[in-house]
Design an enzyme around this catalytic site. Sequence first.
Site, short mmCIF file in Angstrom:
data_model
loop_
_atom_site.label_atom_id
_atom_site.label_comp_id
_atom_site.label_asym_id
_atom_site.label_seq_id
_atom_site.Cartn_x
_atom_site.Cartn_y
_atom_site.Cartn_z
N TRP A 1 0.84 -1.20 0.00
CA TRP A 1 0.00 0.00 0.00
C TRP A 1 0.88 1.25 0.00
O TRP A 1 0.57 2.25 -0.65
CB TRP A 1 -0.90 0.01 1.25
CG TRP A 1 -1.71 1.27 1.38
CD1 TRP A 1 -2.95 1.50 0.85
CD2 TRP A 1 -1.34 2.47 2.09
NE1 TRP A 1 -3.37 2.76 1.16
CE2 TRP A 1 -2.41 3.38 1.93
CE3 TRP A 1 -0.24 2.86 2.83
CZ2 TRP A 1 -2.39 4.66 2.49
CZ3 TRP A 1 -0.20 4.13 3.38
CH2 TRP A 1 -1.28 5.02 3.20
N HIS A 2 2.01 1.17 0.72
CA HIS A 2 2.86 2.35 0.82
C HIS A 2 3.51 2.70 -0.51
O HIS A 2 3.70 3.87 -0.81
CB HIS A 2 3.95 2.14 1.88
CG HIS A 2 3.45 2.38 3.26
ND1 HIS A 2 2.80 1.41 3.98
CD2 HIS A 2 3.47 3.48 4.04
CE1 HIS A 2 2.46 1.90 5.15
NE2 HIS A 2 2.83 3.16 5.21
N GLY A 3 3.87 1.70 -1.29
CA GLY A 3 4.49 2.05 -2.56
C GLY A 3 4.69 0.82 -3.42
O GLY A 3 4.82 -0.29 -2.92
N PHE B 1 2.35 8.35 -1.51
CA PHE B 1 1.59 7.10 -1.41
C PHE B 1 0.14 7.34 -1.79
O PHE B 1 -0.70 6.55 -1.62
CB PHE B 1 1.69 6.52 0.00
CG PHE B 1 3.13 6.38 0.47
CD1 PHE B 1 4.10 5.92 -0.41
CD2 PHE B 1 3.49 6.74 1.74
CE1 PHE B 1 5.42 5.82 0.01
CE2 PHE B 1 4.81 6.64 2.17
CZ PHE B 1 5.77 6.19 1.30
#
Lengths: 326, 468
Positions: free
Chosen positions: B319-321, B468
């Site tokens: 989800w972060h990257g 993000f």
Amino acid sequence: MRPRRETLRLLLFCAIVIAAAAVVVRPFAAKNESFDVARFARIQQRQPDFVFVGDSLLGYSVDQPTLESELHGRKAELLWHGGAASAAWYLYLKNFVAGAGVHPRRVFMFIHDDVLTDPQFRTTGKYAQSLQRLARGDEPLVRQLTEENRERRWWLARLIFALFPADKNRAHYQQKIDGWVRRAVAIHRRAARQLEREANDVFDLPNVRPDQPIVTTEERKPFDVAVERSFLPHILEIAHAGGYPISFVRPKKRPGPYANFDDTAAMQAYYGALRKYVEARGCDLVDLTHDPAITADMFSDAVHIGPWATRAFTKHLVEQLGERLR
Amino acid sequence: MIFHSIEYIAFFALVLAVYWQLPRAAQNLFIVAASYVFYGWEHPWFLIPLAVSTVVDFSCGLAMERFPTRRRLFLIVSIAVSVALLGTFKYYAFALENVNALLSVGHIPPLRDMWRLALPVGLSFYTFQSIGYIVDVYRGKVRAERDFIEYALYVSFFPQLVAGPIERAGHMLPQYRTPRTFDPGAWRDALTLMLWGFFKKLVIADQTAIVANKVFSLSEPSFPVLWAGVFAFAIQIYADFSGYTDIARASARLLGIELMENFRQPYLASSPSDFWRRWHISLSTWLRDFIYIPLGGSRCGTVRNSFNLLATFTLSGLWHGASWNYVLWGIYWGLLILAERFFSWLRFGKGLPLAVRIGFTFLLTCAGWLLFRERSLPQLIRDLNQSPFTAPGTQWQVGIYLSVLCLFYAAPIVVQMVIDGRERSWPAAAKLNRTRLFVAQTALASLLLAGIVIGRSVVASDFIYFQF
């Protein structure tokens, strides 16, 4: 009644916070510097035959006594300070050469990268104070070309900067904090200086990853675009009015990543265009970037000539400038 | 538009001035319009995925209640659209890169890059918020929103649109339905909180970012310099993200809306699971409610539970990257929590003083930040190979100097942690009378504003979580 009192309290809160903060930051504000009268008087009195204008690349490289001895009695004056850039060079020429009634045979201006056509480069913080020492009161052209920052043109931004002038002096205090911490870690002053050098070595460009923007990005405006909104046309205008030519000198950097910048296609195109531009106006460009006589062992860091090599460098420079110093 | 810009100050002042003159019904419409201006300020096309997400999820929510027998279908459609948006903008390039790497092993020609679009900021935040809404409607936890403007406001509310907190429909929609009253006392709190947020971002995060960015630009940093950089990044990311959240919460409070708390002194966590109860709370609770528990949570066998945990944390990393280092970071945290859970019978660390446990957890967190910050895997391996025993003394001195410099800038956070810790056991603010509270708050706000003016970093950077 009560909500009204609360609203008044809120307004009072806002007013006190803004006023108190403005008072707290006032002592941290950058002091306005006055015109450097001593330097002005010196150059006016000396009436040099040759004037050299630049930044530390000039000041750390050229030894004035050696230069004058090589000139056989003709006088030369170095006008520079650390971090000087095109705004400062323009002011040196306008106020310390033309303004002082000096009529040199030629002016040599030490330039590097695309600083000559980047009017905003090094014009804020401590550099703004250096510019104040070179300015004769309000300098409309400097104001116009250096304050093209979008935020600063806005009335709201101007209001904030006027209320909190310490903002201009942030870099100075941050360097002080850096110094305090270094001294606390290194315990005494000499060790702190050593620590600073070691930290600089750790982050020196050869240790940086090749994919970092600092090494590879070339977000530079082409010369033809940049020159229109730069000090260069005004510098040439002053020289033309004074009846002397300017030789722009591009010094060599220590072989390595910094010097590699000079060989990029964009930089070569930039200097090709600069040469054409200044030659069309009776001036010239002296490019030392590939001079084999300037060797890596002469440098104290990536760009500056070490004190042990300044005399040799000065003699070599005089040779390279040749006819221009006649 | 970014919070720490003159544009935002002017924009927000104008919004506040108009907003409090309007009747409630018009207030919501006005904030939606303002949110679209805010979000489309730099890149107007960012509004397209935002509008698509809003229209689709609003319609699917209504359709679920209108056609209860087809609830699952509308749930799938809604989630598919959100996932497609994420896939198109965020994960396409990453997936293509990895597929082509695999194809190159078999000497198969690579797939053509069909498109390459910039990632709209905040996409991961508002798509997760939308998914949260639709799943809550599906589960019957909230009723489908009938007012399109209120729903559009739920998705696009500008203070929290680009970097959270990831709010829940059950918390936000009722607030949008009720009239808001102008509360000058709440405004004072909000303005102080906003200044604290700006201080954390502009002074602490941006100053420590200089150290972190310098260290992470080195090709072979020595052990002490590398870990000084990791320490700097640990401070930077906390000050940056919690600073953003404070500004967001304060901005919302000035509009009469309360956003959830997203951080609770995460570096005082005494174990990995405790860290995740304190760090990015809105994301960790979202993952718990919408991923971990639906997968079976902890009410299953050890193997399945381990899988659920690892899957949840891997997804958190992703989800972060769209990069392997984030996946590794997620797996790392999953493994830490698994270790904590399944080796609890060893009572590891239970007998140790709290300060030691906090220190140990902080070290584990820092190791995680190395995975998070270092995007290049070969570089990460080089970093991990650095030995403390081969670093010369001068490098240790530079490392200590950089760490102390960061600690100097982080000192206000440490003070806040201490005060916050005391307030929980001894509610100091409650004991102050109104006048003393006013004086204390005014003094604090003045110092924060002066601190921002003097201490603001010369090098400004964007909020980390914007990417993000």
